[in-house]
Design a protein around this motif. Sequence first.
Motif, short mmCIF file in Angstrom:
data_model
loop_
_atom_site.label_atom_id
_atom_site.label_comp_id
_atom_site.label_asym_id
_atom_site.label_seq_id
_atom_site.Cartn_x
_atom_site.Cartn_y
_atom_site.Cartn_z
N HIS A 127 -2.86 7.05 -3.42
CA HIS A 127 -2.32 7.78 -4.56
C HIS A 127 -2.53 9.29 -4.42
O HIS A 127 -1.70 10.07 -4.89
N GLY A 176 -3.72 -0.32 -11.92
CA GLY A 176 -4.75 -1.22 -11.44
C GLY A 176 -4.69 -2.64 -11.95
O GLY A 176 -5.19 -3.55 -11.30
N GLN A 188 -5.98 2.07 -2.67
CA GLN A 188 -4.93 2.61 -3.53
C GLN A 188 -5.28 3.99 -4.06
O GLN A 188 -4.39 4.83 -4.28
N ALA A 189 -6.57 4.27 -4.27
CA ALA A 189 -6.97 5.62 -4.68
C ALA A 189 -6.61 6.62 -3.58
O ALA A 189 -6.05 7.69 -3.85
N ALA A 234 -4.64 9.47 -12.10
CA ALA A 234 -4.22 8.22 -11.47
C ALA A 234 -5.32 7.18 -11.63
O ALA A 234 -6.46 7.41 -11.22
N VAL A 272 -8.48 11.13 -9.86
CA VAL A 272 -8.25 9.74 -9.46
C VAL A 272 -9.45 8.89 -9.86
O VAL A 272 -10.59 9.22 -9.52
N CYS A 322 -6.61 3.70 -10.51
CA CYS A 322 -6.42 2.79 -9.37
C CYS A 322 -7.64 1.89 -9.24
O CYS A 322 -8.31 1.86 -8.20
N THR A 323 -7.97 1.16 -10.30
CA THR A 323 -9.20 0.39 -10.33
C THR A 323 -8.94 -1.06 -10.71
O THR A 323 -7.83 -1.43 -11.11
N SER A 332 0.82 -1.21 0.00
CA SER A 332 0.00 0.00 0.00
C SER A 332 0.85 1.26 0.00
O SER A 332 0.38 2.33 -0.41
N THR A 392 3.37 0.79 -3.93
CA THR A 392 2.71 1.05 -5.21
C THR A 392 2.52 2.54 -5.48
O THR A 392 2.91 3.03 -6.55
N PRO A 393 1.93 3.31 -4.56
CA PRO A 393 1.82 4.75 -4.82
C PRO A 393 3.16 5.46 -4.84
O PRO A 393 3.30 6.50 -5.50
N SER A 428 4.33 5.38 -8.33
CA SER A 428 3.59 6.37 -9.11
C SER A 428 4.07 7.78 -8.79
O SER A 428 4.22 8.61 -9.70
#
Length: 310
Positions: free
Chosen positions: A145, A222, A141-142, A197, A135, A199-200, A111, A114-115, A118
């Motif tokens: 981010h 994602g 993650q959203a 971003a 976003v 994030c899905t 968690s 990953t961001p 980015s």
Amino acid sequence: MTAPHRPEIRSVGPDQVMAHLPLRAAVDALRQALVQGLDPSAQAARTSSPLAHGEFLLMPSEFEGYAGVKILTVAPGNPARGLPKIQGNYMLFDAQSLQPLALIDGVALTSIRTPAVSALAIDALAAPEARDLLVFGTGPQALHHVRAAAAVRHLERVGVVGRSEEKARRLVERLREEGFPAEAAGAERVAEADVVACCTSARTPLFDGAAVRDDAVVVAMGSHEPDARETDDALAARATVYVEDRATALREAGDVAMAVEHGALGAEDLVDVATMLGEERRPGPALVKTVGMGWQDLVTARALYENLPG
């Protein structure tokens, strides 16, 4: 004979990960590793081992005195049981003796990792005055981010696009509680955003890539399957496409693999993140497609371990 000293294995839970691995520190650790010569293409690939009710994901790496492996389980039936779909841990070792040093909560580490990847791309590619973030997604993650983008740019506007109005509303409220100028938005706002971003868990494109601004940066994290994508051919054809590693992207990133298959993008045109750090921003939009690699977990786990008290 005196028994050899066995170092204590540190157990690092989710709260400790969040407390001792700030996003900015994770971004800086990733940048430093690439500058020091870490070659993502030389790292071991992620492997999957099927199980009766899901799969194991194994992500090993070695660099600069440390080795490690993240072991995750993916159980598609778990949400119906009220359990997380993804669970696991990261094991950090001394690279010379291979003695275990720490057992780290794998979901919490991811968690942040990953961001942070980015944010590294946003910091390298977005204009210094970039202020507008859009976003796609309403999950953890959203949220992370938004925090990651804020670690490298001063955000004055944050739009949240979600399939569920209720989930989007809850994320907007959470972001506002943290001081972010957040609002629910629609996909059409990609025409205004400095940074987008994705994030899905979407398997088809989220927006029209032709609408993305020429100076915008799109980060898509994602999917890590060759037949799932969050961005379309229109964006791939316009953008400079940055990936962690070319072979990995062609194997695992649908946003890349499908665009190459459709002729919108040439495999030879892909730019790796290490090159990204050493060159000026190219004309047109930037699309940064990541799938997650073991070296990123190792670098952030090392930064966390070296920052633990005591």
